[in-house]
Write an enzyme that holds these catalytic residues in place. Structure first.
Site, PDB file in Angstrom:
ATOM      1  N   ASP A  98       0.888  -1.152   0.000  1.00 36.06           N
ATOM      2  CA  ASP A  98       0.000   0.000   0.000  1.00 36.06           C
ATOM      3  C   ASP A  98       0.933   1.211   0.000  1.00 36.06           C
ATOM      4  OD1 ASP A  98      -2.028   1.786   0.065  1.00 36.06           O
ATOM      5  OD2 ASP A  98      -3.157   0.791   1.637  1.00 36.06           O
TER       6      ASP A  98
HETATM    7  C1  BGC Z   1      -4.933   3.348   0.015  1.00 34.22           C
HETATM    8  C2  BGC Z   1      -4.991   2.397  -1.164  1.00 34.22           C
HETATM    9  C3  BGC Z   1      -4.772   3.171  -2.452  1.00 34.22           C
HETATM   10  C4  BGC Z   1      -3.429   3.890  -2.349  1.00 34.22           C
HETATM   11  C5  BGC Z   1      -3.106   4.707  -3.574  1.00 34.22           C
HETATM   12  C6  BGC Z   1      -3.674   4.186   0.020  1.00 34.22           C
HETATM   13  O1  BGC Z   1      -3.756   5.186   0.987  1.00 34.22           O
HETATM   14  O2  BGC Z   1      -5.009   2.610   1.218  1.00 34.22           O
HETATM   15  O3  BGC Z   1      -6.211   1.707  -1.189  1.00 34.22           O
HETATM   16  O4  BGC Z   1      -4.828   2.318  -3.544  1.00 34.22           O
HETATM   17  O5  BGC Z   1      -3.460   4.771  -1.239  1.00 34.22           O
HETATM   18  O6  BGC Z   1      -3.904   5.836  -3.648  1.00 34.22           O
END
Ligand code: BGC
Length: 754
Positions: free
Chosen positions: A231
């Protein structure tokens, strides 16, 4: 075209390999031009494209291109329609090809442990089978366009509070039965190109460093072949991560982690072969996209908007109806509430879509020339009730034949990065609904929310229609259902408790910031409410229709099965009402063997079936031994005790209409260790130890040990029960055994088990 990836890796320098392990910027992978390796773009998802051409962010703050917002997973799951999830996936896959996006970051499959989790709107269900099947269908759809998906957030990310550092403390059985299967089904049935590991720790170890999670469970056990991406910003220890099975770090590490990887290889703490493996997995996915571009793909926003409207129409759940719905064409209806004019259709944060077009229910009604008046009553974006506006709303309701109140959660109360503080609708809305219901007997409430809300006014209104966050077409979909153009066919993918305090995670959510204990174990959602017989507002699997259905002729292809067998379950469903409709047939299994710690029933299959009035169709579903099993942590395998299981067909988790018994026999033997705490009952249950026990008892007490009754001939049930509960350490003291004799007895039992 098949590329020889290993040839490319052979030509790469150590520095080039390290550079490939993190992004080149916020959304792109690293290019290595001299070897023909392109940079490819990843983008949020999941229910539309959040392609950022300018400055990137992971909170939904900066601009993204105009795209089409489909129903969020909270809504899509209620369709219980895997074909629909596949169609939505296909549309998104084509959009990605047209916009040159190699991976769409979704679906998000975490389990809804508490109604308060700020991101519940992005997740499918409290049930892992439903979440897994919907996710697998969506993945197959997207990937049919040679675009990757990223199943997220692996794993046990069930709250936003301190999501980046908190440790989810979950026992292995609960992980295996509740928090893993949606990922497991997605991997086994759809092989997503990537998996996104979660920010949080699991039992003390960050997911990004968790070798058991990534290498053992995900790869070795489930057969995942793609790359694991962090993530955004979830890296913990980059080098340990590579050893654990983590591949791509996103976004860019600015070269800091490249240097760490290089020096670890040079000083011998990281085997270069492991780095090669990581690079290979990343390149496989990069080229599976780059080598399979589809110039014919188009992003037709108008056509896709229509698909979004159709999808939302399949997701709505009619929770309650005394006949007020559908609305009759010639009546006067007062639409009340800010959401009528500006529906809430998506959640806040990284999934936020710059919607190409938004239809409201009010606009749709006007376009179709319906007899509708409008009073705002309360605003859609805050908890506020102007007394004048309330009066206007009450007057509008009184002067009409029916009132439809468009209620819901303002975006500020529900979004990524924070959890909700309570399960309530804004107080202004609760008050308005109660007052309108007092003056208008035909009051309908439409809900726009990403997770359950308390509905204390439910008994005093005529109908409740849950639209969830249904995407940019939600207003038109709502219009179709209110006025009977479409018959609602969704069912709840989660329970609506009466009060937050009734939720099983209540005492342990969200933890102290360092840890969160999943103390309710496998009793999540309806598994808890049904077992506890806890009254709720609306149960999992509940949803009404404008027609009626009956179920008949439940048949099992076999009434006895063992570990390798399958049982085909068929049932007839008839539309007994007067209009076309769709019913969702739910198959539950209930363990009747007396095994401790099993929920009263668990969903093991579902099928949506479309029926004309009077029509009957036969629905078929298959059960395997896994469907009867729980995860046995000592056996390290799935296990179902021999005995009886009820196969139940229901229209909801509390509404079982047909059931049949299935007898199961397992050849798996549970591991047994014998020590002073082992009871005579334990020893009697195992044929190998039962005969040894008989001999010991007859020697110690002079009773006979014939016919396997181990010398316990007493007809007195109390005495028998007392004997069975006695541990060996107490037996030794009653029989005045010396240490040597006691150890000899333990050794004899252990020998019998060899
Ligand atoms: C989120 C993800 C997301 C990523 C990119 C993170 O903060 O948890 O689900 O895909 O950011 O934006």
């Amino acid at each position: 075209m098949k590329r020889d990836i290993s040839k490319i890796i052979e030509q790469m320098t150590l520095e080039e390999k390290a550079s490939l392990c993190s992004g080149s910027d916020f959304w792109h992978t690293q290019a290595i031009e001299r070897l023909g390796i392109p940079a490819v773009m990843l983008s949020d998802g999941p229910h539309g494209l959040r392609k950022q051409e300018g400055e990137g962010d992971h909170l939904g703050l900066n601009e993204s291109i105009q795209a089409v917002c489909f129903p969020a997973a909270c809504a899509l799951a209620c369709s219980f329609d895997t074909e629909l999830a596949g169609e939505v996936g296909k549309t998104l896959g084509e959009e990605c090809q047209a916009e040159d996006l190699s991976v769409l970051l979704g679906p998000a499959v975490n389990i809804k442990r508490s109604p308060l989790c700020g991101r519940n709107f992005e997740y499918f269900s409290e049930d892992p089978l439903l979440a897994g099947k919907m996710a697998a269908a969506y993945i197959r759809g997207v990937q049919s366009w040679d675009v990757g998906t990223s199943v997220k957030h692996f794993a046990a990310n069930n709250q936003e509070y301190r999501r980046m550092t908190c440790s989810s403390e979950v026992d292995e059985r609960t992980l295996r039965e509740i928090y893993f299967p949606a990922f497991e089904i997605a991997v086994k049935e759809a092989q997503p190109k990537t998996i996104m590991c979660s920010y949080n720790k699991i039992n003390g170890t960050y997911s990004a460093d968790n070798e058991w999670l990534l290498n053992k469970v995900l790869r070795e056990e489930w057969g995942f072949e793609g790359y694991v991406v962090t993530d955004w910003g979830a890296v913990s220890d980059r080098v340990r991560g590579i050893r654990a099975g983590l591949d791509l770090e996103m976004p860019s590490s600015g070269g800091v982690n490249d240097a760490r990887i290089i020096s670890a290889v040079k000083n011998g703490t990281l085997d270069e072969a492991l780095l090669d493996q990581t690079v290979e997995r990343i390149l496989n996915v990069v080229f599976s996209y780059a080598d399979h571009r589809h110039p014919e793909a188009v992003f037709d926003r108008d056509a896709d908007h229509e698909k979004a409207v159709d999808a939302a129409s399949e997701c709505a759940v009619l929770l309650q109806n005394n006949g007020a719905l559908p609305l009759k064409e010639n009546i006067r209806v007062a639409y009340i509430g800010g959401f009528a004019a500006s529906p809430r259709f998506q959640g806040g944060g990284s999934s936020h879509i710059n919607a190409s077009k938004i239809t409201s229910a009010l606009e749709s009604a006007k376009e179709k020339g319906r007899g509708v008046t409008y009073a705002e009553g309360f605003p859609a974006d805050r908890d506020e009730l102007d007394e004048e506006k309330l009066k206007e709303a009450l007057a509008a309701a009184e002067n009409a034949d029916a009132a439809v109140i468009f209620a819901g959660l303002p975006e500020i109360l529900e979004g990524e990065s924070y959890d909700r503080k309570n399960m309530k609708l804004p107080a202004a809305q609760n008050r308005l609904i109660t007052e309108v219901a007092a003056v208008q007997p035909n009051t309908v409430v439409v809900l726009h929310n990403g997770s359950p809300v308390e509905c204390p006014w439910a008994p005093s209104v005529s109908a409740v229609l849950e639209m969830y966050l249904g995407g940019q077409g939600v207003g038109e979909a709502c219009d179709r259902i209110l006025w009977g153009e479409v018959n609602p066919s969704g069912k709840l993918a989660e329970t609506f408790p009466l009060r937050l305090e009734d939720n099983p995670s209540y005492l342990n959510f969200p933890g102290d910031g360092k840890t969160v204990h999943y103390a309710e174990g496998v009793y999540v959602g309806y598994r808890y409410y049904e077992t506890k017989r806890q009254p709720v507002r609306w149960v999992f699997g509940h949803g009404l229709s404008y027609t009626d259905f009956s179920f008949s002729s439940l048949r099992l292809s076999t009434e006895e099965m063992n570990d390798e067998d399958k049982c085909l379950v068929t049932v007839d469903v008839t539309n007994t009402g007067s209009c076309f409709g769709k019913e969702i047939v739910q198959l539950y299994i209930s363990d009747r063997t007396g095994t401790f710690g099993r929920p009263v029933r668990e969903l093991k299959g579902f099928t949506k079936v479309a029926l004309q009035p009077g029509e009957t169709k036969t629905v078929a579903m298959t059960i395997t031994a896994r469907d009867l099993s729980y995860y046995h942590t000592e056996l390290k395998d799935w296990y179902a005790a021999s005995g009886t299981y009820a196969v139940q067909i229901g229209r909801a988790s509390d509404d079982i209409c047909l059931q049949k018994d299935l007898t199961f026999r397992t050849s798996k033997i549970l591991p047994m260790t014998v020590d002073g705490t082992t009871t005579l009952g334990d020893l009697m249950a195992n044929p190998k130890t039962a005969s040894v026990l008989g001999q010991i008892l007859s020697q110690a007490f002079g009773t006979s040990a014939e016919n396997g009754n181990a010398g316990m001939e007493s007809n007195d049930a109390t005495a028998q029960a007392t004997m069975m509960a006695m541990p060996l350490k107490s037996l030794a003291s009653f029989a005045a055994m010396g240490e040597e004799q006691y150890q000899g007895m333990i050794a004899a039992f252990r020998a019998a088990l060899q």
